[in-house]
Write an enzyme that holds these catalytic residues in place. Structure first.
Site, PDB file in Angstrom:
ATOM      1  N   HIS A   1       7.572  -2.735  -4.504  1.00  0.00           N
ATOM      2  CA  HIS A   1       8.570  -1.718  -4.138  1.00  0.00           C
ATOM      3  C   HIS A   1       9.033  -1.928  -2.709  1.00  0.00           C
ATOM      4  CE1 HIS A   1       5.653   1.092  -2.073  1.00  0.00           C
ATOM      5  NE2 HIS A   1       4.809   0.716  -3.019  1.00  0.00           N
TER       6      HIS A   1
ATOM      7  N   ASP B   1      10.776   0.487  -0.955  1.00  0.00           N
ATOM      8  CA  ASP B   1      10.798   1.735  -0.188  1.00  0.00           C
ATOM      9  C   ASP B   1       9.437   1.919   0.487  1.00  0.00           C
ATOM     10  OD1 ASP B   1       9.653   2.140  -2.831  1.00  0.00           O
ATOM     11  OD2 ASP B   1       9.548   4.265  -2.348  1.00  0.00           O
TER      12      ASP B   1
ATOM     13  N   ASP C   1       2.292  -1.951   2.427  1.00  0.00           N
ATOM     14  CA  ASP C   1       2.703  -1.104   1.291  1.00  0.00           C
ATOM     15  C   ASP C   1       4.189  -0.854   1.324  1.00  0.00           C
ATOM     16  OD1 ASP C   1       2.763   0.674  -0.821  1.00  0.00           O
ATOM     17  OD2 ASP C   1       1.722   2.288   0.210  1.00  0.00           O
TER      18      ASP C   1
ATOM     19  N   GLU D   1       9.228   4.175  -5.321  1.00  0.00           N
ATOM     20  CA  GLU D   1       7.832   4.324  -5.733  1.00  0.00           C
ATOM     21  C   GLU D   1       7.148   5.413  -4.943  1.00  0.00           C
ATOM     22  OE1 GLU D   1       3.573   3.917  -6.139  1.00  0.00           O
ATOM     23  OE2 GLU D   1       4.709   3.782  -4.276  1.00  0.00           O
ATOM     24  N   GLU D   2       7.421   5.456  -3.635  1.00  0.00           N
ATOM     25  CA  GLU D   2       6.746   6.439  -2.790  1.00  0.00           C
ATOM     26  C   GLU D   2       7.230   7.863  -3.077  1.00  0.00           C
ATOM     27  OE1 GLU D   2       4.188   5.609  -1.387  1.00  0.00           O
ATOM     28  OE2 GLU D   2       4.317   3.597  -0.543  1.00  0.00           O
TER      29      GLU D   2
ATOM     30  N   HIS E   1       0.291   4.519   4.463  1.00  0.00           N
ATOM     31  CA  HIS E   1       0.771   5.906   4.585  1.00  0.00           C
ATOM     32  C   HIS E   1       0.398   6.553   5.918  1.00  0.00           C
ATOM     33  CE1 HIS E   1       1.184   6.695  -0.037  1.00  0.00           C
ATOM     34  NE2 HIS E   1       1.480   5.459   0.296  1.00  0.00           N
TER      35      HIS E   1
HETATM   36  N1  BES Z   1       0.425   1.232  -3.114  1.00  0.00           N
HETATM   37  C1  BES Z   1       0.140   2.629  -3.304  1.00  0.00           C
HETATM   38  C2  BES Z   1      -1.032   2.857  -4.238  1.00  0.00           C
HETATM   39  C3  BES Z   1      -2.277   2.438  -3.532  1.00  0.00           C
HETATM   40  C4  BES Z   1      -2.863   3.321  -2.638  1.00  0.00           C
HETATM   41  C5  BES Z   1      -2.821   1.197  -3.688  1.00  0.00           C
HETATM   42  C6  BES Z   1      -3.972   2.922  -1.913  1.00  0.00           C
HETATM   43  C7  BES Z   1      -3.925   0.806  -2.968  1.00  0.00           C
HETATM   44  C8  BES Z   1      -4.506   1.662  -2.076  1.00  0.00           C
HETATM   45  C9  BES Z   1       1.392   3.327  -3.783  1.00  0.00           C
HETATM   46  O1  BES Z   1       2.501   2.944  -3.002  1.00  0.00           O
HETATM   47  C10 BES Z   1       1.233   4.812  -3.579  1.00  0.00           C
HETATM   48  O2  BES Z   1       1.191   5.228  -2.456  1.00  0.00           O
HETATM   49  N2  BES Z   1       1.202   5.597  -4.649  1.00  0.00           N
HETATM   50  C11 BES Z   1       1.264   7.022  -4.522  1.00  0.00           C
HETATM   51  C12 BES Z   1       1.904   7.527  -5.780  1.00  0.00           C
HETATM   52  C13 BES Z   1       2.675   8.804  -5.624  1.00  0.00           C
HETATM   53  C14 BES Z   1       3.738   8.735  -4.551  1.00  0.00           C
HETATM   54  C15 BES Z   1       3.313   9.182  -6.945  1.00  0.00           C
HETATM   55  C16 BES Z   1      -0.125   7.644  -4.310  1.00  0.00           C
HETATM   56  O3  BES Z   1      -1.141   7.064  -4.707  1.00  0.00           O
HETATM   57  O4  BES Z   1      -0.159   8.704  -3.692  1.00  0.00           O
HETATM   58 MN    MN Z   2       2.647   0.931  -2.801  1.00  0.00          MN
HETATM   59 MN    MN Z   3       2.316   3.916  -1.010  1.00  0.00          MN
END
Ligand code: BES
Ligand code: MN
Ligand code: MN
Length: 445
Positions: free
Chosen positions: A86, A88, A119, A150-151, A415
């Site tokens: 992604h 974004d 990320d 995605e975020e 994040h």
């Molecule tokens: N890449 C992350 C998921 C992730 C988090 C992978 C930590 C490895 C370690 C993805 O971009 C993400 O942040 N997903 C969100 C989803 C939500 C916005 C629907 C999450 O997990 O909060």
């Molecule tokens: Mn991600």
């Molecule tokens: Mn993320």
């Protein structure tokens, strides 16, 4: 080392330069003022793919953020692989807390700092490196799909998958958006938690009251809200909501010392919940209060607050249903209001969890690619975070094998402030992906 590895190493400086250009674009879809930047990052992604030899490229949208789809056809008899990332990113938060500007990629001690360096713009960089390593001779068909929201929970992904189903169809899907076990130990992510959130509003009065006149007689809404939120856990910090699902985590050792070091838990503060770390992290529901709207301290007067609200976020164990979990949470909140306080629950986002059966020749080929590129045995790991669209991909392409890889590591701070990418991890992730594509091209279908 193989020639693929040598080629990736040669390519790395140019891939890194492309990654830096991507990071300079403030592609925060959640910020309406920066949506034009998300269009710019889609355009740059398309340009980079064009330079990597794709001529079938489109930027598409279904009422949401722009996504890039680029395709190179499969050689006769070879499978097609979908490479996902992604473009974004999360908002940068408090920019003053960053040690270097969030959107100016900066290297310190082998890590590249900046929002999205890991990320998930590193996911794009990894795919570019793996593809470029083969020049004109890709061993498999490749479709690159880079989405832009995605975020924000991928709200238009279902529509994108429906509108471009035939373009996106693939035998194998690689999602480069997860973590590694350590900077020197790779991982295949085999389960992810789902997500369900809501806003709970508590009201006790129809207007604010003098707290001296009425305090001790009628309840303020903030105290009622705090008691309601406290009912979500028992004293040990286990989730106390009825009717939630628990799975079984893989048996992987994750020490308490590592919890403390990786999370930044303050001295003297204990962990919550009982049982093994990975069980609590990957296989159990978790509930977190992520925001409260009430009178800010600067505006606090001696007044009983008539209503207050909180956003409650729940992670759902693999195998559970996020919609049913949100219903269970809602029932709990409605049943536990103290003092007869009025409770209104407004449902928020839902994302399903996912568990992968990582057996068979495709997963074995991936593990072999990891071994060669990293010189270490990969870990099958669960993931406490969520990638809700994986369940949607699996539903749209039920015969495809899905691999969840990634370019993050425990030091990434996705994040948060000072997000970073380990440049060694980028090289190893790109090398493994290239080796894996090569192995897929040679695998008997
Ligand atoms: N890449 C992350 C998921 C992730 C988090 C992978 C930590 C490895 C370690 C993805 O971009 C993400 O942040 N997903 C969100 C989803 C939500 C916005 C629907 C999450 O997990 O909060
Ligand atoms: Mn991600
Ligand atoms: Mn993320």
């Amino acid at each position: 080392m193989t020639d693929v590895a040598a080629r990736v190493r040669e390519l790395l400086p140019s891939v890194r330069a492309d990654l830096e250009d991507l990071v300079r674009i403030e592609s925060v879809w959640a910020d309406p003022a920066r949506r034009p930047e998300v269009h710019r990052s889609a355009e740059l992604t398309a340009t980079l793919l064009s330079q990597a030899g794709f001529d079938d490229i489109q930027i598409v949208a279904e009422g949401g953020a722009p996504a890039v789809i680029a395709r190179r056809p499969a050689p006769e008899g070879a499978p097609t692989v979908l490479l996902y990332a992604h473009h974004d990113v999360q908002p940068e938060g408090d920019a003053t807390q960053w040690h270097s500007p969030p959107f100016e990629p900066t290297e310190r001690n082998g890590r590249l700092y900046g929002r999205g360096t890991a990320d998930d713009k590193a996911g794009i960089a990894t795919h570019l490196a793996a593809i470029r390593a083969f020049g004109d001779e890709l061993p498999v068909g490749v479709t690159v799909f880079v989405e832009g929201e995605e975020e924000s929970g991928s709200p238009s992904l279902t529509a994108l998958l429906a509108a471009h189903h035939d373009l996106l169809a693939a035998d194998v899907i690689i999602i480069a958006d997860s973590d590694n076990w350590a900077v020197d130990i790779p991982a295949l992510t085999v389960s992810l938690r789902g997500l369900a959130d809501c806003v709970v509003e508590v009201s006790t009065l129809d207007h604010g009251l003098h707290s001296g006149l009425w305090g001790g007689v009628v309840p303020d809404a903030l105290s009622a809200l705090v008691r309601l939120l406290a009912s979500l856990h028992d004293d040990a910090g286990n989730v106390a909501v009825e009717g939630l699902y628990e799975a079984a985590a893989a048996e992987v050792e994750f020490s308490d010392e590592r919890v403390r070091a990786d999370s930044g838990l303050l001295d003297g503060v204990r962990q919550i919940g009982s049982g093994p770390v990975v069980q609590r992290m990957w296989a159990r529901p978790a509930i977190t209060v992520i925001g409260i709207d009430t009178t800010p301290i600067a505006k606090a007067s001696n007044t009983l607050v008539p209503s207050a609200r909180a956003k409650v976020s729940m992670r759902v164990a693999p195998g559970g249903d996020a919609r049913e979990h949100l219903a269970a949470l809602t029932r709990h909140l409605q049943a536990h209001a103290p003092w007869g306080a009025r409770v209104t629950v407004t449902p928020g986002d839902i994302g399903q969890p996912y568990a992968i059966d990582a057996t068979g020749p495709v997963y074995e080929a991936a593990r072999q690619a990891f071994r060669t590129a990293w010189g270490r045995e990969p870990i099958d790991m669960g993931m406490g975070g969520s990638i809700p669209f994986i369940a949607e991909f699996a539903a749209a392409f039920p015969d495809a094998e899905i691999l969840v890889t990634g370019v993050e590591d425990p030091g990434t701070q996705a994040h948060s402030i000072n997000e970073s990418l380990d440049l060694g991890v980028l090289e190893r992730a790109a090398t493994s992906e290239a080796l894996f594509l090569k192995a897929l091209g040679a695998l008997d279908g």
